[in-house]
Design a protein around this motif. Structure first.
Motif, PDB file in Angstrom:
ATOM      1  N   ALA A   1       0.822  -1.217   0.000  1.00  0.00           N
ATOM      2  CA  ALA A   1       0.000   0.000   0.000  1.00  0.00           C
ATOM      3  C   ALA A   1       0.857   1.269   0.000  1.00  0.00           C
ATOM      4  CB  ALA A   1      -0.963   0.009   1.195  1.00  0.00           C
TER       5      ALA A   1
ATOM      6  N   ALA B   1       1.611   3.432  -2.257  1.00  0.00           N
ATOM      7  CA  ALA B   1       1.046   4.620  -2.921  1.00  0.00           C
ATOM      8  C   ALA B   1       0.050   5.322  -2.008  1.00  0.00           C
ATOM      9  CB  ALA B   1       0.368   4.211  -4.230  1.00  0.00           C
ATOM     10  N   ASP B   2      -0.823   4.564  -1.357  1.00  0.00           N
ATOM     11  CA  ASP B   2      -1.823   5.193  -0.485  1.00  0.00           C
ATOM     12  C   ASP B   2      -1.176   5.757   0.777  1.00  0.00           C
ATOM     13  OD1 ASP B   2      -4.132   4.954  -2.031  1.00  0.00           O
ATOM     14  OD2 ASP B   2      -4.436   2.882  -1.431  1.00  0.00           O
TER      15      ASP B   2
ATOM     16  N   ARG C   1       0.328   8.976  -0.373  1.00  0.00           N
ATOM     17  CA  ARG C   1      -0.711   9.993  -0.610  1.00  0.00           C
ATOM     18  C   ARG C   1      -1.203  10.573   0.714  1.00  0.00           C
ATOM     19  NH1 ARG C   1      -5.222   9.598  -2.952  1.00  0.00           N
ATOM     20  NH2 ARG C   1      -5.836   7.692  -1.901  1.00  0.00           N
TER      21      ARG C   1
ATOM     22  N   TRP D   1      -1.399  15.438  -8.677  1.00  0.00           N
ATOM     23  CA  TRP D   1      -0.543  14.485  -9.399  1.00  0.00           C
ATOM     24  C   TRP D   1      -0.686  13.075  -8.828  1.00  0.00           C
ATOM     25  CZ3 TRP D   1       2.517  13.416 -13.451  1.00  0.00           C
ATOM     26  CH2 TRP D   1       3.553  12.502 -13.316  1.00  0.00           C
ATOM     27  N   MET D   2      -0.822  13.002  -7.481  1.00  0.00           N
ATOM     28  CA  MET D   2      -0.882  11.694  -6.820  1.00  0.00           C
ATOM     29  C   MET D   2      -2.325  11.174  -6.711  1.00  0.00           C
ATOM     30  SD  MET D   2       1.981  12.364  -3.849  1.00  0.00           S
ATOM     31  CE  MET D   2       2.419  10.688  -3.390  1.00  0.00           C
ATOM     32  N   GLY D   3      -3.263  11.895  -7.294  1.00  0.00           N
ATOM     33  CA  GLY D   3      -4.652  11.439  -7.279  1.00  0.00           C
ATOM     34  C   GLY D   3      -5.334  11.641  -5.942  1.00  0.00           C
TER      35      GLY D   3
ATOM     36  N   GLU E   1      -9.239  14.893   1.578  1.00  0.00           N
ATOM     37  CA  GLU E   1      -9.476  13.442   1.532  1.00  0.00           C
ATOM     38  C   GLU E   1      -9.089  12.780   2.862  1.00  0.00           C
ATOM     39  OE1 GLU E   1      -7.942  11.471  -1.998  1.00  0.00           O
ATOM     40  OE2 GLU E   1      -7.906   9.529  -0.969  1.00  0.00           O
ATOM     41  N   PHE E   2      -8.080  13.337   3.521  1.00  0.00           N
ATOM     42  CA  PHE E   2      -7.648  12.788   4.814  1.00  0.00           C
ATOM     43  C   PHE E   2      -7.903  13.837   5.905  1.00  0.00           C
ATOM     44  CE2 PHE E   2      -5.128  10.803   1.468  1.00  0.00           C
ATOM     45  CZ  PHE E   2      -5.298   9.454   1.748  1.00  0.00           C
ATOM     46  N   ALA E   3      -8.038  13.362   7.137  1.00  0.00           N
ATOM     47  CA  ALA E   3      -8.359  14.272   8.245  1.00  0.00           C
ATOM     48  C   ALA E   3      -7.184  15.204   8.559  1.00  0.00           C
ATOM     49  CB  ALA E   3      -8.721  13.457   9.476  1.00  0.00           C
TER      50      ALA E   3
ATOM     51  N   ALA F   1      -4.945  -0.292   2.141  1.00  0.00           N
ATOM     52  CA  ALA F   1      -6.100  -0.736   1.355  1.00  0.00           C
ATOM     53  C   ALA F   1      -5.679  -1.873   0.428  1.00  0.00           C
ATOM     54  CB  ALA F   1      -6.651   0.437   0.551  1.00  0.00           C
TER      55      ALA F   1
ATOM     56  N   THR G   1     -11.437   7.949   5.468  1.00  0.00           N
ATOM     57  CA  THR G   1     -10.110   8.463   5.850  1.00  0.00           C
ATOM     58  C   THR G   1     -10.192   9.785   6.615  1.00  0.00           C
ATOM     59  OG1 THR G   1      -9.978   9.231   3.560  1.00  0.00           O
ATOM     60  CG2 THR G   1      -8.637   7.334   4.151  1.00  0.00           C
TER      61      THR G   1
ATOM     62  N   ARG H   1     -12.117   6.459  -8.235  1.00  0.00           N
ATOM     63  CA  ARG H   1     -11.164   7.584  -8.229  1.00  0.00           C
ATOM     64  C   ARG H   1     -10.086   7.327  -9.286  1.00  0.00           C
ATOM     65  NH1 ARG H   1      -9.577   7.398  -2.224  1.00  0.00           N
ATOM     66  NH2 ARG H   1      -9.990   5.221  -2.620  1.00  0.00           N
TER      67      ARG H   1
ATOM     68  N   GLY I   1      -7.874   9.344 -10.707  1.00  0.00           N
ATOM     69  CA  GLY I   1      -6.549   9.920 -10.446  1.00  0.00           C
ATOM     70  C   GLY I   1      -5.718   9.044  -9.527  1.00  0.00           C
ATOM     71  N   ARG I   2      -6.367   8.534  -8.480  1.00  0.00           N
ATOM     72  CA  ARG I   2      -5.649   7.645  -7.560  1.00  0.00           C
ATOM     73  C   ARG I   2      -5.204   6.392  -8.305  1.00  0.00           C
ATOM     74  NH1 ARG I   2      -7.746   3.105  -4.835  1.00  0.00           N
ATOM     75  NH2 ARG I   2      -6.409   2.396  -3.135  1.00  0.00           N
TER      76      ARG I   2
ATOM     77  N   TYR J   1      -2.204   6.971 -10.410  1.00  0.00           N
ATOM     78  CA  TYR J   1      -0.943   7.064  -9.656  1.00  0.00           C
ATOM     79  C   TYR J   1      -0.469   5.671  -9.209  1.00  0.00           C
ATOM     80  CZ  TYR J   1       2.790   8.841  -6.772  1.00  0.00           C
ATOM     81  OH  TYR J   1       4.038   9.085  -6.265  1.00  0.00           O
ATOM     82  N   LEU J   2      -1.407   4.839  -8.772  1.00  0.00           N
ATOM     83  CA  LEU J   2      -1.026   3.480  -8.358  1.00  0.00           C
ATOM     84  C   LEU J   2      -0.435   2.711  -9.540  1.00  0.00           C
ATOM     85  CD1 LEU J   2      -2.684   4.214  -5.778  1.00  0.00           C
ATOM     86  CD2 LEU J   2      -3.606   1.910  -5.842  1.00  0.00           C
TER      87      LEU J   2
ATOM     88  N   ARG K   1       1.030   4.022 -12.246  1.00  0.00           N
ATOM     89  CA  ARG K   1       2.351   4.578 -12.578  1.00  0.00           C
ATOM     90  C   ARG K   1       3.402   4.086 -11.587  1.00  0.00           C
ATOM     91  NH1 ARG K   1       0.467  10.848 -13.416  1.00  0.00           N
ATOM     92  NH2 ARG K   1       0.124  10.816 -15.669  1.00  0.00           N
TER      93      ARG K   1
END
Lengths: 273, 220
Positions: free
Chosen positions: A49, A51-52, A55, A112-114, A119-121, B53, B76, B140, B142-143, B146-147, B149
């Protein structure tokens, strides 16, 4: 205009949701996660995980940049010139310019990272460190402790971008990293100047810095082992004016913070009598 | 209507409503077109939080076997709470991939999720999200880009492959694996597994999160 604005009064629209450090420490899942063998926690592209996690971290940095802008802005206004010299306020105004640029870079990087804004707290502990009534404490808590942490995070993420072959992430981190070194140095210089004849005030400020450093090690978030996602960037901290002793102390505080967080998680999830 | 069973039936570490989640699964099974005869077991691992995730979707002895981290379904901005939109996208994708595997032959040769490479899995996820979007399930993009890429590299060629996967109506396993197999190696220093690269059988990076008893139920 009002002086000394509390965190609850920061301007945010409906996209932003607040969280507190207590919520994450008291999460009942912490103990169970600790019992799993998940391997290295280091934030590298080949970890699960990744990438997440990246992000999420970069969204946290975006919020941190926004609060650093707000904090430096408050310091230019919250004090009379006899409490904070005009030249210090000029430095803070210059830092506002840097932080505003970092916010813009972070918004573009999130895209860029989507990642969506909000999105996060949002945790407001960076701004809380910028609410101290003594400007020297603000410089130690924000410029030395938190901008120091930013050096560690940006360095880790620059390596992440390098390894992943992500040219945008790498470039953004490199640019922001260069500014953070300047901000830390600014904090160290003003600490020396303002407390030259007041060793007690200097001690209080350094103690405040230690408290913030420990808080921001967030139960093992930063350190020097594979259990820590973010690693202490010793060489860059040296360039920013940290001594080897100071860096050893931060590493020790980080380890102590991890042990204490484990104990808190155990206590929070233990069945009540 | 396909039979979808949720495990656990009650959550103790997170504030997910199992009944609501069960209802969502039934709705998704219908939307993605799972055959009426299909049976699928969906296990949510409530210990692993966001941003971890991860989802596995396999077929074992003719039955769909899905495992996912609670973090894949979690809000989140409110730790421990269910994000229904995110849950629909993650579980919809898992059920769609079960449908791929149950289908007549096109994905018969696909390795189990724990035996895929990161690039193969990333490609399958792109195709799945593209189809979900066309089915009206919000995803999503965009997400996902990125994953993809991060798994396959940052280049125009990779982006073109992403666009083709996203828009594809029908694919076979061979075609999908061939599309990512034809991509150039990621930039020097990249560490992700590529098909046939390295020593021993490929293992996706997320395998490190899967508990041993769960891994034993999924083909490797």
């Amino acid at each position: 205009m009002r002086r000394h604005l509390p965190p609850s009064d920061l301007a945010r629209d409906e996209r932003f949701v607040r969280t507190s450090i207590t919520d994450s420490i008291q999460d009942p899942r912490n103990r169970a996660i600790g019992q799993r063998q998940l391997g290295s926690a280091r934030l590298t592209p080949d970890r699960p995980a990744a990438a997440d996690r990246a992000r999420n971290l970069m969204h946290g940095i975006f919020m941190g940049e926004l609060q650093a802008l707000e904090g430096a802005g408050r310091t230019t206004y919250d004090f009379d010139d006899d409490e904070a010299p005009f030249r210090l306020k000029l430095d803070m105004a210059r830092q506002c310019w840097d932080e505003a640029r970092h916010v813009e870079i972070s918004v573009k990087l999130a895209e860029w990272m989507g990642t969506e804004i909000g999105e996060f707290a949002e945790a407001t502990f960076l701004y809380e460190a910028a609410c101290a009534r003594d400007p020297v404490l603000r410089l130690c808590g924000v410029n030395r402790a938190l901008e120091g942490l930013a050096i560690d995070v940006f360095n880790t993420m620059r390596e992440f971008g390098d390894t992943a072959g992500d040219p945008v992430l790498r470039f953004c981190e490199d640019w922001m990293l260069a500014d953070e070194v300047t901000h830390v140095k600014m904090g160290s210089d003003w600490l020396r100047r303002l407390t030259e004849t007041d060793p007690e005030r200097r001690q209080r400020a350094l103690e405040f810095q230690r408290t913030v450093d420990k808080l921001f090690s967030l139960g093992g978030f930063r350190g020097e082992s594979d259990d820590n996602p973010i690693h202490l960037a010793r060489r860059l901290r040296e360039l920013a004016g940290f001594s080897q002793e100071e860096m050893d102390e931060i590493a020790a505080l980080a380890e102590q913070s991890r042990v204490e967080a484990d104990a808190l998680a155990d206590a929070a999830s233990a069945p009540s009598a | 209507m396909a039979e979808v069973t949720l495990v656990p039936t009650r959550f103790s570490l997170v504030r997910f409503d199992a009944e609501r989640l069960g209802g969502l699964l039934d709705d998704l099974a219908d939307r993605v077109g799972l055959p009426a005869t299909a049976t699928v077991r969906v296990e949510v691992d409530e210990v692993l939080p966001a941003p971890l995730a991860v989802t596995l979707a396999d077929v074992v002895d003719g039955r769909g076997e899905v495992w996912c981290t609670g973090g894949a379904l979690e809000d989140t901005t409110h730790a421990g709470h269910l994000d229904e939109g995110k849950a629909a996208a993650e579980l919809g994708a898992a059920l769609l991939r079960v449908r791929d595997r149950l289908g007549p032959g096109a994905f018969a040769a696909a390795p189990g999720d724990l035996a895929l490479t990161d690039t193969q899995r990333a490609a399958w996820d792109v195709w799945t999200d593209g189809r979900l979007e066309r089915l009206g399930v919000p995803v999503r993009r965009g997400r996902r880009r990125y994953l993809f890429r991060l798994a396959c590299g940052f280049s125009d060629t990779v982006d073109e492959t992403f666009a083709r996967l996203w828009a594809a109506e029908r694919l076979t396993w061979d075609a999908l694996a061939g599309m990512v197999g034809a991509l150039p190696e990621p930039a020097a220093g990249a560490t992700r597994s590529r098909p046939g690269a390295g020593m021993g059988p490929p293992r996706p990076s997320y395998a490190a999160l899967v508990p041993e008893p769960v891994a034993a139920r999924h083909p490797t």
